[in-house]
Scaffold this active site. Sequence first.
Site, PDB file in Angstrom:
ATOM      1  N   GLY A 116       0.808  -1.220   0.000  1.00  0.00           N
ATOM      2  CA  GLY A 116       0.000   0.000   0.000  1.00  0.00           C
ATOM      3  C   GLY A 116       0.839   1.266   0.000  1.00  0.00           C
ATOM      4  CG  ASP A 166      -9.822  -3.505   6.656  1.00  0.00           C
ATOM      5  OD1 ASP A 166     -10.494  -4.288   5.955  1.00  0.00           O
ATOM      6  OD2 ASP A 166      -9.539  -3.712   7.856  1.00  0.00           O
ATOM      7  CB  SER A 167      -3.834  -1.996   8.554  1.00  0.00           C
ATOM      8  OG  SER A 167      -4.056  -1.495   9.880  1.00  0.00           O
TER       9      SER A 167
END
Length: 284
Positions: free
Chosen positions: A139, A157-158
């Site tokens: 990302g 959304d890690s």
Amino acid sequence: PGWFSEISPMWPGEAHSLKIEKILFQGKSDYQNVMVFQSATYGKVLVLDGVIQLTERDECAYQEMITHLPLCSIPNPKKVLVIGGGDGGVLREVARYASVEKIDICEIDKMVVDVSKQFFPDVAIGYDDPRVTLHVGDGVAFLKAVPAGTYDAVIVDSSDPIGPAKELFEKPFFQTVANALRPGGVVCTQAESIWLHMDIIEDIVENCREVFKGSVNYAWTTVPTYPSGVIGFMLCSTEGPAVDFKHPVNSIDASKRPLKFYNSEIHTAAFCLPSFAKKVIDAK
Ligand SMILES: NCCCN[C@H]1CC[C@H](NCCCN)CC1
């Protein structure tokens, strides 16, 4: 056959356990161990490196809140980027907005995508939307290559800061997110638990205040299968048209598929914090 316990140095001295009915998948990707099991009371469960990512029973709380807290705070979101979220749940929620024209997702681990499509069809359904483009990769690199001001919203959304997602909690990453957002654009990141990680949250808030010149807020919700039973989110906006995260301006088309968790009252309530957290977060 027995119990799964989520033991980690990230939450020393405690562990949440779920009764296993059947192990459905075990694998090792280039980045992490991946496991799926059928639990006795929470449906199927996705586990990465021993950490619970989602269960069928309560994933709605996390996916709906991490998506609708940012997207209900700006009028007519058009271009949305999801970093992480390879299970597809956030995509499913972003797809509810008729105003959205483009949904990019950058997930580092292809195995998470494939396993979600195989075992969590009601979560991976998000990939079916024609507006979705999947990029398999890092990302941070993806965001560096994005033209400035491309997105109305970025959702990070890690997993947690131990493992592949470590960089997603550091200041350079927030800088690349801010650069990829239009003026008055919004970002929502997974921001840990006020019961477990006030020190991590303090650092994240400090970095966000330096990088995002619009507004910076912390919200939280309940997810029974995450350690301490709560998880938080950073809601930030870049300089430009003001964003009041605490009062949603967008409504959601829930006619096709009802919302199980999110509503406008719980949106506003999510920003109410206990005093020990307010002291740290508001003071920064
Ligand atoms: N789309 C679901 C992705 C799940 N995100 C994260 C998975 C790990 C979880 N650990 C919680 C650690 C205690 N705060 C946080 C959410």
